[in-house]
Design a protein around this motif. Structure first.
Motif, mmCIF file in Angstrom:
data_model
loop_
_atom_site.group_PDB
_atom_site.id
_atom_site.type_symbol
_atom_site.label_atom_id
_atom_site.label_comp_id
_atom_site.label_asym_id
_atom_site.label_seq_id
_atom_site.Cartn_x
_atom_site.Cartn_y
_atom_site.Cartn_z
ATOM 1 N N GLY A 174 0.796 -1.220 0.000
ATOM 2 C CA GLY A 174 0.000 0.000 0.000
ATOM 3 C C GLY A 174 0.826 1.266 0.000
ATOM 4 N N TRP A 175 0.138 2.368 0.219
ATOM 5 C CA TRP A 175 0.733 3.710 0.249
ATOM 6 C C TRP A 175 1.417 3.896 1.585
ATOM 7 N N THR A 176 2.744 3.880 1.577
ATOM 8 C CA THR A 176 3.514 3.962 2.807
ATOM 9 C C THR A 176 4.879 4.582 2.523
ATOM 10 N N PHE A 177 5.773 4.529 3.482
ATOM 11 C CA PHE A 177 7.108 5.106 3.327
ATOM 12 C C PHE A 177 7.887 4.395 2.227
ATOM 13 N N ASN A 178 8.820 5.124 1.598
ATOM 14 C CA ASN A 178 9.678 4.606 0.538
ATOM 15 C C ASN A 178 8.899 4.088 -0.669
ATOM 16 N N THR A 179 7.773 4.712 -0.950
ATOM 17 C CA THR A 179 6.962 4.334 -2.110
ATOM 18 C C THR A 179 7.414 5.088 -3.361
ATOM 19 N N ASN A 180 8.303 6.047 -3.202
ATOM 20 C CA ASN A 180 8.681 6.913 -4.312
ATOM 21 C C ASN A 180 9.245 6.165 -5.516
ATOM 22 N N SER A 181 9.793 4.974 -5.353
ATOM 23 C CA SER A 181 10.323 4.217 -6.490
ATOM 24 C C SER A 181 9.280 3.287 -7.116
ATOM 25 N N TRP A 182 8.107 3.190 -6.533
ATOM 26 C CA TRP A 182 7.073 2.272 -7.032
ATOM 27 C C TRP A 182 6.723 2.473 -8.512
ATOM 28 N N PRO A 183 6.636 3.709 -9.042
ATOM 29 C CA PRO A 183 6.247 3.867 -10.453
ATOM 30 C C PRO A 183 7.276 3.385 -11.472
ATOM 31 N N ARG A 184 8.524 3.179 -11.066
ATOM 32 C CA ARG A 184 9.578 2.800 -12.022
ATOM 33 C C ARG A 184 9.224 1.537 -12.791
ATOM 34 N N GLY A 185 9.424 1.616 -14.109
ATOM 35 C CA GLY A 185 9.177 0.466 -14.972
ATOM 36 C C GLY A 185 7.724 0.282 -15.376
ATOM 37 N N LYS A 186 6.849 1.138 -14.899
ATOM 38 C CA LYS A 186 5.429 1.036 -15.252
ATOM 39 C C LYS A 186 5.090 2.104 -16.288
ATOM 40 N N ARG A 187 4.171 1.763 -17.181
ATOM 41 C CA ARG A 187 3.713 2.722 -18.195
ATOM 42 C C ARG A 187 2.283 3.126 -17.860
ATOM 43 N N PHE A 188 2.082 4.397 -17.661
ATOM 44 C CA PHE A 188 0.774 4.918 -17.282
ATOM 45 C C PHE A 188 0.156 5.685 -18.436
ATOM 46 N N ARG A 189 -1.167 5.611 -18.508
ATOM 47 C CA ARG A 189 -1.915 6.331 -19.530
ATOM 48 C C ARG A 189 -2.941 7.230 -18.842
ATOM 49 N N ALA A 190 -3.257 8.326 -19.503
ATOM 50 C CA ALA A 190 -4.321 9.195 -18.994
ATOM 51 C C ALA A 190 -5.587 8.363 -18.867
ATOM 52 N N GLY A 191 -6.265 8.481 -17.752
ATOM 53 C CA GLY A 191 -7.470 7.695 -17.500
ATOM 54 C C GLY A 191 -7.233 6.479 -16.638
ATOM 55 N N ASP A 192 -5.973 6.042 -16.508
ATOM 56 C CA ASP A 192 -5.673 4.943 -15.587
ATOM 57 C C ASP A 192 -6.039 5.390 -14.180
ATOM 58 N N VAL A 193 -6.315 4.426 -13.320
ATOM 59 C CA VAL A 193 -6.735 4.740 -11.958
ATOM 60 C C VAL A 193 -5.701 4.226 -10.964
ATOM 61 N N LEU A 194 -5.302 5.105 -10.053
ATOM 62 C CA LEU A 194 -4.418 4.718 -8.955
ATOM 63 C C LEU A 194 -5.272 4.490 -7.721
ATOM 64 N N ILE A 195 -5.038 3.383 -7.052
ATOM 65 C CA ILE A 195 -5.716 3.094 -5.792
ATOM 66 C C ILE A 195 -4.695 3.247 -4.681
ATOM 67 N N PHE A 196 -4.998 4.125 -3.748
ATOM 68 C CA PHE A 196 -4.135 4.373 -2.596
ATOM 69 C C PHE A 196 -4.791 3.730 -1.376
ATOM 70 N N ASN A 197 -4.190 2.663 -0.851
ATOM 71 C CA ASN A 197 -4.670 2.005 0.369
ATOM 72 C C ASN A 197 -3.729 2.372 1.509
ATOM 73 N N TYR A 198 -4.291 2.872 2.615
ATOM 74 C CA TYR A 198 -3.468 3.309 3.749
ATOM 75 C C TYR A 198 -4.348 3.505 4.974
ATOM 76 N N ASP A 199 -3.712 3.648 6.110
ATOM 77 C CA ASP A 199 -4.406 3.943 7.365
ATOM 78 C C ASP A 199 -4.701 5.439 7.395
ATOM 79 N N SER A 200 -5.967 5.796 7.311
ATOM 80 C CA SER A 200 -6.345 7.208 7.214
ATOM 81 C C SER A 200 -6.112 8.001 8.503
ATOM 82 N N THR A 201 -5.790 7.333 9.592
ATOM 83 C CA THR A 201 -5.484 8.075 10.819
ATOM 84 C C THR A 201 -4.028 8.526 10.862
ATOM 85 N N THR A 202 -3.196 7.952 9.974
ATOM 86 C CA THR A 202 -1.779 8.302 9.996
ATOM 87 C C THR A 202 -1.229 8.791 8.655
ATOM 88 N N HIS A 203 -2.038 8.748 7.590
ATOM 89 C CA HIS A 203 -1.574 9.163 6.259
ATOM 90 C C HIS A 203 -2.699 9.846 5.500
#
Length: 128
Positions: free
Chosen positions: A42-71
Motif C-alpha cells: 500500500g501507500w507507505t514510506f519509501n513508495t517513491n520508487s514504485w512507479p519505475r518500470g510502469k507505463r501509465f496512460r491518462a485515464g488509468d486509476v491509482l488506488i491508494f490504500n493506507y491507514d487514514s489516521t496516519t496518512h
C-alpha cells in the motif's frame, strides 16, 4: 412530394453519432488500467520508487490504500513534490481507499503528514 435533403435520415444519423460516441467512451474506459500504489504494502514510506518500470496512460486509476489516521494523499504540482509542501489549493484525499484517475502529463502525489513525504511517501509519474 419529395422531402428536403437529409430530413429522412437526420434522426438515424444522430442516433449513429450518439452510439459511436458511447462506444468510444466504453472502449477508453475498458483500456484504462488500475494500479494499487505500493503493491500489497500500500501507500507507505519509501513508495517513491514504485512507479519505475510502469507505463501509465491518462485515464488509468491509482488506488491508494493506507491507514487514514496516519496518512493521506495530496495531489500536488512539481514544486509541491520537490519541496514536500502542499499548496493551499491542493486536493487532499483521506479515505484510506482513494481512487484517483490520472490526467495526461505529469502527476504528483505526496503524504503531507509531517516527515512522511521526506521519508519517500511520494510518487511522480507521467501519463501519456
Amino acid at each position: 412530394m419529395s422531402q428536403g435533403r437529409g430530413s429522412a435520415s437526420s434522426p438515424m444519423a444522430m442516433l449513429t453519432v450518439i452510439s459511436l460516441l458511447c462506444l468510444l467512451l466504453l472502449v477508453e474506459h475498458a483500456n484504462a488500467a488500475t494500479y494499487t500504489v505500493g503493491g500489497s504494502g500500500g501507500w507507505t514510506f519509501n513508495t517513491n520508487s514504485w512507479p519505475r518500470g510502469k507505463r501509465f496512460r491518462a485515464g488509468d486509476v491509482l488506488i491508494f490504500n493506507y491507514d487514514s489516521t496516519t496518512h493521506n494523499v495530496v495531489a500536488v504540482d512539481r514544486s509541491g513534490y520537490t519541496d514536500c509542501r502542499a499548496p493551499g489549493n491542493a486536493r487532499v484525499f483521506s479515505s484510506g481507499k482513494d481512487q484517483i484517475k490520472l490526467a495526461r502529463g505529469q502527476n504528483y502525489f505526496i503524504c503531507n503528514f509531517p516527515g512522511h513525504c521526506e521519508s519517500g511517501m511520494k510518487i511522480a509519474l507521467n501519463a501519456v
